[in-house]
Design an enzyme around this catalytic site. Structure first.
Site, PDB file in Angstrom:
ATOM      1  N   LYS A  45       0.822  -1.184   0.000  1.00  0.00           N
ATOM      2  CA  LYS A  45       0.000   0.000   0.000  1.00  0.00           C
ATOM      3  C   LYS A  45       0.864   1.246   0.000  1.00  0.00           C
ATOM      4  O   LYS A  45       0.396   2.351  -0.264  1.00  0.00           O
ATOM      5  CB  LYS A  45      -0.877   0.012   1.266  1.00  0.00           C
ATOM      6  CG  LYS A  45      -1.752  -1.212   1.392  1.00  0.00           C
ATOM      7  CD  LYS A  45      -2.356  -1.295   2.798  1.00  0.00           C
ATOM      8  CE  LYS A  45      -3.052  -2.619   2.965  1.00  0.00           C
ATOM      9  NZ  LYS A  45      -3.072  -3.048   4.369  1.00  0.00           N
ATOM     10  N   GLY A  46       2.144   1.081   0.319  1.00  0.00           N
ATOM     11  CA  GLY A  46       3.013   2.224   0.593  1.00  0.00           C
ATOM     12  C   GLY A  46       3.151   3.224  -0.534  1.00  0.00           C
ATOM     13  O   GLY A  46       3.358   4.410  -0.304  1.00  0.00           O
ATOM     14  N   GLU A 101       7.647   2.341  -6.260  1.00  0.00           N
ATOM     15  CA  GLU A 101       7.860   1.909  -4.870  1.00  0.00           C
ATOM     16  C   GLU A 101       7.975   3.125  -3.955  1.00  0.00           C
ATOM     17  O   GLU A 101       8.483   4.164  -4.366  1.00  0.00           O
ATOM     18  CB  GLU A 101       9.168   1.107  -4.773  1.00  0.00           C
ATOM     19  CG  GLU A 101       8.985  -0.395  -4.762  1.00  0.00           C
ATOM     20  CD  GLU A 101       8.446  -0.927  -3.424  1.00  0.00           C
ATOM     21  OE1 GLU A 101       7.737  -0.201  -2.706  1.00  0.00           O
ATOM     22  OE2 GLU A 101       8.753  -2.092  -3.127  1.00  0.00           O
ATOM     23  N   ASP A 102       7.543   2.974  -2.722  1.00  0.00           N
ATOM     24  CA  ASP A 102       7.710   4.039  -1.747  1.00  0.00           C
ATOM     25  C   ASP A 102       9.171   4.158  -1.339  1.00  0.00           C
ATOM     26  O   ASP A 102       9.747   5.233  -1.335  1.00  0.00           O
ATOM     27  CB  ASP A 102       6.813   3.806  -0.513  1.00  0.00           C
ATOM     28  CG  ASP A 102       6.900   2.384   0.041  1.00  0.00           C
ATOM     29  OD1 ASP A 102       7.667   1.552  -0.497  1.00  0.00           O
ATOM     30  OD2 ASP A 102       6.194   2.107   1.027  1.00  0.00           O
ATOM     31  N   ASP A 105      14.811  -0.584   0.666  1.00  0.00           N
ATOM     32  CA  ASP A 105      15.553  -0.767   1.911  1.00  0.00           C
ATOM     33  C   ASP A 105      16.611  -1.852   1.658  1.00  0.00           C
ATOM     34  O   ASP A 105      17.667  -1.549   1.106  1.00  0.00           O
ATOM     35  CB  ASP A 105      14.516  -1.138   2.980  1.00  0.00           C
ATOM     36  CG  ASP A 105      15.073  -1.242   4.380  1.00  0.00           C
ATOM     37  OD1 ASP A 105      16.041  -0.555   4.687  1.00  0.00           O
ATOM     38  OD2 ASP A 105      14.525  -2.022   5.171  1.00  0.00           O
ATOM     39  N   LYS A 133      17.313   3.785   0.985  1.00  0.00           N
ATOM     40  CA  LYS A 133      18.247   3.681   2.111  1.00  0.00           C
ATOM     41  C   LYS A 133      19.436   2.842   1.643  1.00  0.00           C
ATOM     42  O   LYS A 133      19.473   1.648   1.889  1.00  0.00           O
ATOM     43  CB  LYS A 133      17.565   2.999   3.303  1.00  0.00           C
ATOM     44  CG  LYS A 133      16.538   3.852   3.992  1.00  0.00           C
ATOM     45  CD  LYS A 133      16.177   3.289   5.352  1.00  0.00           C
ATOM     46  CE  LYS A 133      14.835   2.640   5.331  1.00  0.00           C
ATOM     47  NZ  LYS A 133      14.363   2.198   6.646  1.00  0.00           N
ATOM     48  N   PHE A 154      14.078   4.200  10.434  1.00  0.00           N
ATOM     49  CA  PHE A 154      12.749   3.787   9.992  1.00  0.00           C
ATOM     50  C   PHE A 154      11.884   5.028   9.868  1.00  0.00           C
ATOM     51  O   PHE A 154      11.791   5.827  10.798  1.00  0.00           O
ATOM     52  CB  PHE A 154      12.132   2.775  10.956  1.00  0.00           C
ATOM     53  CG  PHE A 154      11.040   1.986  10.291  1.00  0.00           C
ATOM     54  CD1 PHE A 154      11.348   0.898   9.492  1.00  0.00           C
ATOM     55  CD2 PHE A 154       9.713   2.360  10.430  1.00  0.00           C
ATOM     56  CE1 PHE A 154      10.349   0.186   8.831  1.00  0.00           C
ATOM     57  CE2 PHE A 154       8.704   1.655   9.777  1.00  0.00           C
ATOM     58  CZ  PHE A 154       9.019   0.566   8.987  1.00  0.00           C
ATOM     59  N   VAL A 155      11.254   5.199   8.699  1.00  0.00           N
ATOM     60  CA  VAL A 155      10.477   6.412   8.457  1.00  0.00           C
ATOM     61  C   VAL A 155       9.013   6.078   8.165  1.00  0.00           C
ATOM     62  O   VAL A 155       8.698   4.992   7.692  1.00  0.00           O
ATOM     63  CB  VAL A 155      11.073   7.243   7.290  1.00  0.00           C
ATOM     64  CG1 VAL A 155      12.419   7.824   7.676  1.00  0.00           C
ATOM     65  CG2 VAL A 155      11.192   6.418   6.012  1.00  0.00           C
ATOM     66  N   ASP A 161       4.228   3.222   6.351  1.00  0.00           N
ATOM     67  CA  ASP A 161       3.590   2.892   7.629  1.00  0.00           C
ATOM     68  C   ASP A 161       4.551   2.285   8.628  1.00  0.00           C
ATOM     69  O   ASP A 161       5.628   1.794   8.278  1.00  0.00           O
ATOM     70  CB  ASP A 161       2.481   1.862   7.398  1.00  0.00           C
ATOM     71  CG  ASP A 161       3.041   0.472   7.097  1.00  0.00           C
ATOM     72  OD1 ASP A 161       3.855   0.358   6.150  1.00  0.00           O
ATOM     73  OD2 ASP A 161       2.720  -0.482   7.821  1.00  0.00           O
ATOM     74  N   ARG A 167       0.342   6.309   7.668  1.00  0.00           N
ATOM     75  CA  ARG A 167       0.423   6.498   6.206  1.00  0.00           C
ATOM     76  C   ARG A 167      -0.125   7.858   5.784  1.00  0.00           C
ATOM     77  O   ARG A 167       0.213   8.381   4.732  1.00  0.00           O
ATOM     78  CB  ARG A 167      -0.387   5.414   5.472  1.00  0.00           C
ATOM     79  CG  ARG A 167       0.144   4.006   5.630  1.00  0.00           C
ATOM     80  CD  ARG A 167      -0.554   3.100   4.624  1.00  0.00           C
ATOM     81  NE  ARG A 167      -0.367   1.689   4.920  1.00  0.00           N
ATOM     82  CZ  ARG A 167       0.676   0.960   4.535  1.00  0.00           C
ATOM     83  NH1 ARG A 167       1.656   1.521   3.865  1.00  0.00           N
ATOM     84  NH2 ARG A 167       0.749  -0.323   4.815  1.00  0.00           N
TER      85      ARG A 167
HETATM   86  P1  IMP Z   1      13.035  -4.154   1.248  1.00  0.00           P
HETATM   87  O1  IMP Z   1      12.584  -5.467   0.664  1.00  0.00           O
HETATM   88  O2  IMP Z   1      13.848  -4.378   2.510  1.00  0.00           O
HETATM   89  O3  IMP Z   1      13.749  -3.274   0.262  1.00  0.00           O
HETATM   90  O4  IMP Z   1      11.754  -3.417   1.783  1.00  0.00           O
HETATM   91  C1  IMP Z   1      10.888  -2.838   0.935  1.00  0.00           C
HETATM   92  C2  IMP Z   1       9.589  -2.478   1.606  1.00  0.00           C
HETATM   93  O5  IMP Z   1       9.673  -2.427   3.020  1.00  0.00           O
HETATM   94  C3  IMP Z   1       9.178  -1.081   1.187  1.00  0.00           C
HETATM   95  O6  IMP Z   1       8.441  -1.094  -0.009  1.00  0.00           O
HETATM   96  C4  IMP Z   1       8.357  -0.624   2.364  1.00  0.00           C
HETATM   97  O7  IMP Z   1       7.024  -1.044   2.206  1.00  0.00           O
HETATM   98  C5  IMP Z   1       8.977  -1.330   3.543  1.00  0.00           C
HETATM   99  N1  IMP Z   1       9.922  -0.448   4.237  1.00  0.00           N
HETATM  100  C6  IMP Z   1      11.266  -0.450   4.178  1.00  0.00           C
HETATM  101  N2  IMP Z   1      11.806   0.518   4.926  1.00  0.00           N
HETATM  102  C7  IMP Z   1      10.760   1.183   5.477  1.00  0.00           C
HETATM  103  C8  IMP Z   1      10.657   2.330   6.352  1.00  0.00           C
HETATM  104  O8  IMP Z   1      11.635   2.968   6.806  1.00  0.00           O
HETATM  105  N3  IMP Z   1       9.397   2.707   6.684  1.00  0.00           N
HETATM  106  C9  IMP Z   1       8.276   2.068   6.230  1.00  0.00           C
HETATM  107  N4  IMP Z   1       8.331   1.013   5.390  1.00  0.00           N
HETATM  108  C10 IMP Z   1       9.557   0.569   5.031  1.00  0.00           C
HETATM  109 MG    MG Z   2       6.370  -1.199   0.005  1.00  0.00          MG
END
Ligand code: IMP
Ligand code: MG
Length: 184
Positions: A45-46, A101-102, A105, A133, A154-155, A161, A167
């Site tokens: 949903k992000g 993508e939001d 990470d 990040k 973490f944001v 969220d 959100r």
């Molecule tokens: P990744 O697979 O670790 O790159 O994570 C990706 C997903 O994790 C993102 O699309 C977000 O939905 C969530 N996410 C990662 N970091 C944050 C954060 O700091 N705040 C909120 N959601 C996050």
């Molecule tokens: Mg996401």
């Protein structure tokens, strides 16, 4: 746990989104048309808030689809396991596709999504993420358009969220533990 001050203000977010939209519009202007628009795929949903602003700043024809995946529960760490909760409605074969993508990470979600999309034969595939990040990256995955690189905190807000909360905040804030600075 409490929320820190705005890491990115509404104005900074708006400028970032507008700059991304200009770059994407310039890159795709000669490749898309009303008959064959750019397909934006928002990752629920992000990405919803970012995508709704981005699409209105683009000056090229676009159409939309969404995908819901889950990689987190109530935790703030990626599990590396990606589950598809809702798949695309439209075929993406021969389409120019941008995944929206939001935040990137670890990159594990995106790595999975890129492979999944590539196997469906799009004309081209790129990714736009509002936030990145880079310090947290464990998967070597390409992100063609990045709004802002941010530190390893973490944001929340602007679609992002913490356990489905916050959100709706109009700016991006850091989640702090009650001892002081930094993430939960
Ligand atoms: P990744 O697979 O670790 O790159 O994570 C990706 C997903 O994790 C993102 O699309 C977000 O939905 C969530 N996410 C990662 N970091 C944050 C954060 O700091 N705040 C909120 N959601 C996050
Ligand atoms: Mg996401």
């Amino acid at each position: 746990m409490h929320l820190g001050p705005c890491l990115l203000s509404r104005e900074e977010i708006a400028e970032t989104v507008a700059a991304l939209a200009r770059e994407i519009s310039d890159d795709y202007r000669d490749r898309v048309s009303e008959e064959s628009p750019l397909l934006l795929v928002g990752i629920l949903k992000g990405a919803v808030v970012f995508m709704s602003d981005l699409m209105r700043e683009l000056s090229i024809p676009v159409s939309l689809d969404f995908m819901a995946v889950s990689s987190y529960g109530a935790s703030t760490e990626s599990t590396g396991v990606v589950r598809i909760l809702h798949d695309l409605d439209t075929p993406i074969e021969h389409r120019h596709v941008i995944i929206v993508e939001d935040i990137v990470d670890t990159g594990l979600t995106l790595q999975y999504l890129r492979e999944h999309f590539k196997s469906r034969g799009p004309a081209s595939l790129r990714v736009v993420a509002l936030l990145d990040k880079p310090e947290r990256r464990s998967a070597n995955v390409a992100v063609e358009y990045v709004g802002r690189a941010i530190p390893d905190d973490f944001v929340v807000g602007y679609g992002l969220d913490w356990d489905q909360k916050y959100r709706d905040l109009p700016c991006v804030r850091i989640v702090c533990d009650d001892e002081g600075e930094g993430s939960v």
